[in-house]
Design an enzyme around this catalytic site. Structure first.
Site, mmCIF file in Angstrom:
data_model
loop_
_atom_site.group_PDB
_atom_site.id
_atom_site.type_symbol
_atom_site.label_atom_id
_atom_site.label_comp_id
_atom_site.label_asym_id
_atom_site.label_seq_id
_atom_site.Cartn_x
_atom_site.Cartn_y
_atom_site.Cartn_z
ATOM 1 C CE1 TYR A 295 0.598 0.017 4.150
ATOM 2 C CE2 TYR A 295 -0.192 -2.002 4.520
ATOM 3 C CZ TYR A 295 0.458 -0.438 4.909
ATOM 4 O OH TYR A 295 1.165 -1.113 6.129
ATOM 5 C CB CYS B 243 -2.443 -12.946 47.750
ATOM 6 S SG CYS B 243 -1.308 -13.542 46.674
ATOM 7 C CB CYS C 125 0.946 -9.948 46.310
ATOM 8 S SG CYS C 125 1.269 -10.394 47.661
ATOM 9 C CB CYS D 49 3.661 -13.250 46.856
ATOM 10 S SG CYS D 49 2.698 -13.362 45.493
HETATM 11 S S1 IVH Z 1 -1.115 3.628 5.553
HETATM 12 C C1 IVH Z 1 2.088 6.211 6.475
HETATM 13 N N1 IVH Z 1 -2.537 2.168 4.901
HETATM 14 O O1 IVH Z 1 -2.299 0.213 9.818
HETATM 15 C C2 IVH Z 1 0.967 5.898 7.000
HETATM 16 N N2 IVH Z 1 -1.648 0.699 6.441
HETATM 17 O O2 IVH Z 1 -2.284 2.256 12.240
HETATM 18 C C3 IVH Z 1 0.914 4.631 7.187
HETATM 19 N N3 IVH Z 1 -2.724 -1.160 7.913
HETATM 20 O O3 IVH Z 1 1.705 0.152 10.931
HETATM 21 C C4 IVH Z 1 0.075 3.369 6.831
HETATM 22 N N4 IVH Z 1 -3.849 -1.365 6.203
HETATM 23 O O4 IVH Z 1 -0.396 -2.258 9.718
HETATM 24 C C5 IVH Z 1 -1.506 2.050 5.503
HETATM 25 N N5 IVH Z 1 -4.569 0.252 3.712
HETATM 26 C C6 IVH Z 1 -3.272 0.959 4.823
HETATM 27 C C7 IVH Z 1 -3.389 0.090 5.345
HETATM 28 C C8 IVH Z 1 -2.208 0.253 6.829
HETATM 29 C C9 IVH Z 1 -3.441 -1.555 7.320
HETATM 30 C C10 IVH Z 1 -2.373 -0.769 9.243
HETATM 31 C C11 IVH Z 1 -0.005 -0.295 9.140
HETATM 32 C C12 IVH Z 1 -0.348 0.649 10.059
HETATM 33 C C13 IVH Z 1 -1.393 0.479 10.874
HETATM 34 C C14 IVH Z 1 -1.391 1.896 10.892
#
Ligand code: IVH
Length: 675
Positions: free
Chosen positions: A224, A410, A428, A433
């Site tokens: 992505y 406990c 506790c 413990c």
């Molecule tokens: S964009 C700066 N696109 O969501 C851009 N993240 O809460 C950051 N994630 O760490 C990420 N699908 O693991 C993006 N279509 C998507 C996504 C996505 C899942 C996850 C990703 C990121 C987390 C952020």
């Protein structure tokens, strides 16, 4: 005489058997080293007889020699998180703010599924697969190159790329629902323990010590984000996320086919609603929808905070909630002595996994929720990870049990439970413990700390009750002989355990610090501290001021570390760990960018073309330098951009610190010298 073809077949069969025992069933029958030997022998034979190599061979899936720990990798650009909104109204507010700051209402948005997996960044150098890293703390991730090399959905070479340069492809590693169900069905058939949910299984599978094990799990990758770090001039013509996704698709990656690019906030809100309605129709679990400004120019204008971009937002979908019966309320004792009440529930499937226990956090929460044994309660998987009891469902006419009382002693050692002052937690107070000791040892051996395979809660209890250990340092004196008496621990498992404990001696200092369970010291602080002081003796010499000066360590953490280190009992423990042969040192960070700025403090003032504030700082840090907020005698140079701060420039002149122009910044990054 066995022919090479016969031996190869034999080896493949044995490897398949043992990796199944080890990685899927969690009950290995041979030590790791023997297993590695089998893989090595297969690799050697295949190298000598290429005609015997078949596509399914484990050897083809091994990208690098197996390692016991993951080395740290600096991200070329930080891997940020996303801010969240929880409903349509909040999403509209976000888009209104965005439209207002851009001063146009024809903003283009891209709407994507937020896949519930784990983020991965893959570096390609001149179009060749080079380094794959987990997100880690956003700046430094774990090197999972060998494991990711086994994934069919990750190309080894970017299709059609003939130019030179470096780029990172980011996306999500996940297991789709059908593959997950199949995996669990085959485990069920074999009478084995099932995996809890696709996300955790994907995470566990990616972070296997042996790439062969990763190769056996049905991991997928969906791209992505494309980050061009250097070169690849032809990609400079990309002006929008839609084009970036097309490029990723051309390179050979999977891109979510459901992504929509629309113009205007109203269309965006409508498109995001589509995902909510079709959540369960998608092949993978999603926990939300990600909305991004499509045009890269808009993204540059909006910029990022240190945590998340302003040009994107995650609309979280409502977490799944279910009702079930609360059977009992019990209290568990943690390693710090904290007594946490939890609900024992009639098992119920919530957000894809079976929940039979749920936290109630503390005494006040139980009261606030007014939950009592026998109640019908709403269970939610908060943050989609830890199940919690939300409330009780009133059932008119049903006589309820009396209000639940927090126990006064406990449940494990019968010592007094105390709740002091303003704290909402109860503890506790018995330092001896057994529950606390047990939990401390379990924590020390856990995956995030010393990662001692095979040393779970049950085994720790056995070792404690048999008197073989009293604390973590005793682990290193365990021998196969001494454990002979233990029930259910055969010669092979005892050997494996002793070897796993021996291996943990080499764990980096940061993991030891995590394992010691020093108050307030989590993984991020532990890694910063270890990276700064490198060895335990140096850390023991550090004052609280030295500690407080470390990035990500404030006065509270510094004081807690000093208190811990000054305690005579802890000192003795550390000495015993040292004399047990623990390395107690932090290895240097391997990096995907040349470490040109190691030991150099570079102050940036004003804005630099092509960099956000954080971006300039990140570029310095990823090359091993530091970027403090003020000029001192120790400053290597001050980089002065547009509209600089007068005080920094004056201070630099006063102290005779060299000043570098915005133009000189690129060559400073590249060479580490002032041109
Ligand atoms: S964009 C700066 N696109 O969501 C851009 N993240 O809460 C950051 N994630 O760490 C990420 N699908 O693991 C993006 N279509 C998507 C996504 C996505 C899942 C996850 C990703 C990121 C987390 C952020």
């Amino acid at each position: 005489m066995t022919t090479p073809a016969e031996r190869v077949a034999e080896l493949r069969e044995q490897i398949a058997f043992h990796s199944e025992r080890y990685f899927i069933e969690d009950s290995p029958v041979i030590p790791d080293a023997d297993y590695d030997q089998l893989v090595k022998e297969l690799l050697v034979l295949e190298a000598a007889h290429p005609e015997l190599v078949v596509e399914s061979s484990p050897s083809l899936r091994v990208g690098a020699p197996t390692s016991t720990a993951f080395s740290p990798v600096n991200h070329g650009q930080p891997m940020l998180s996303l801010d969240n909104v929880f409903d349509e109204a909040e999403l509209r507010e976000w888009s209104e703010r965005l439209v207002k700051s851009l001063g146009r209402d024809d903003v283009k948005f891209s709407i994507e599924p937020k896949i519930d997996g784990l983020a991965l960044s893959i570096l390609y150098v001149d179009g060749e697969y080079s380094v794959a890293a987990t997100r880690g703390d956003g700046r430094v991730g774990e090197d999972v190159t060998a494991n990711v090399a086994t994934m069919a959905s990750v190309p080894q070479r970017l299709a059609g790329v003939t130019t030179t340069g470096r780029l990172e492809v980011r996306g999500e590693v996940y297991i789709d629902k059908a593959a997950f169900d199949q995996l669990n069905a085959s485990l069920a058939k074999a009478g084995e323990r099932l995996f809890a949910n696709p996300r955790n299984t994907a995470a566990g599978s990616l972070r296997q010590k042996d790439p062969v094990a990763t190769a056996r799990r049905p991991l997928s990758f969906l791209a992505y984000q494309l980050v061009v770090l250097e070169g690849h001039d032809e990609l400079a013509s990309i002006t929008g996320h839609d084009q970036a996704l097309e490029a990723l698709d051309r390179f050979g990656f999977s891109v979510a086919p459901t992504v929509q690019h629309v113009q205007g906030a109203a269309a965006m809100v409508e498109a995001s609603g589509w995902f909510e309605a079709h959540r369960h129709d998608l092949p993978y679990e999603i926990d939300g929808v990600v909305i991004k400004a499509t045009r890269l120019a808009d993204r540059d204008l909006l910029g990022s905070t240190s945590r998340a971009p302003r040009w994107a937002i995650a609309r979280k979908l409502p977490p799944e909630e279910r009702t079930t019966t609360l059977l009992a309320i019990e209290v568990s004792i943690g390693r710090t002595g904290r007594a946490t009440p939890y609900a024992v529930l009639e098992p119920v499937v919530v957000a894809g996994s079976t929940v039979s226990m749920a936290t109630l956090h503390n005494q006040d929460q139980v009261r606030a929720k007014d939950v009592r044994p026998g109640d019908l309660v709403i269970v939610r998987k908060a943050g989609d990870v830890i199940p919690e009891v939300v409330a009780h469902v009133p059932s008119p006419g049903v006589i309820r049990a009396p209000e639940w009382q927090f126990p006064q002693v406990c449940p494990e050692c019968h010592g007094a439970l105390e709740r002091t002052g303003e704290e909402s937690d109860t503890y506790c107070t018995n330092p001896a413990c057994p529950a606390q000791t047990r939990e401390q040892i379990v924590h020390f051996a856990s995956r995030s700390a010393m990662d001692i395979e095979g040393l779970g809660e049950q085994r720790v209890v056995q070792l404690l009750t048999s008197g073989l250990i009293r604390d973590v340092a005793d682990l290193y004196a365990l021998s196969i002989d001494s454990m002979q008496e233990l029930e259910g621990l055969g010669q092979l498992s005892a050997t494996a355990l002793v070897e796993a404990i021996a291996l943990s001696r080499a764990q980096p200092l940061s993991r030891v610090l995590i394992g010691l369970g020093i108050r307030h010291v989590g993984p991020v602080a532990a890694r910063s501290i270890a990276a700064t002081f490198s060895t335990m003796p140096e850390l023991l010499d550090a004052s609280s001021d030295d500690l407080a000066a470390v990035d990500g360590v404030g006065a509270v953490i510094a004081a807690s570390v000093v208190t811990f280190m000054e305690d005579p009992e802890n000192r003795t423990l550390l000495e015993r760990l040292a004399s047990s042969g623990l390395a107690l040192r932090e290895p240097e960070v391997t990096s995907t960018v040349a470490q040109t700025l190691v030991g150099k403090a570079i102050v940036v003032t004003g804005s630099l073309e092509g960099f956000s504030r954080d971006g300039a700082e990140a570029a310095i840090i990823s090359r091993g330098g530091t970027s403090p907020g003020s000029v001192s005698k120790k400053t290597f140079c001050v980089v002065v951009g547009e509209a600089p701060g007068a005080s920094k420039v004056t201070k630099a002149a006063e102290l005779g610190i060299p000043v570098v122009s915005a133009e000189g910044f690129a060559s400073l990054l590249e060479t580490g010298e002032i041109s």
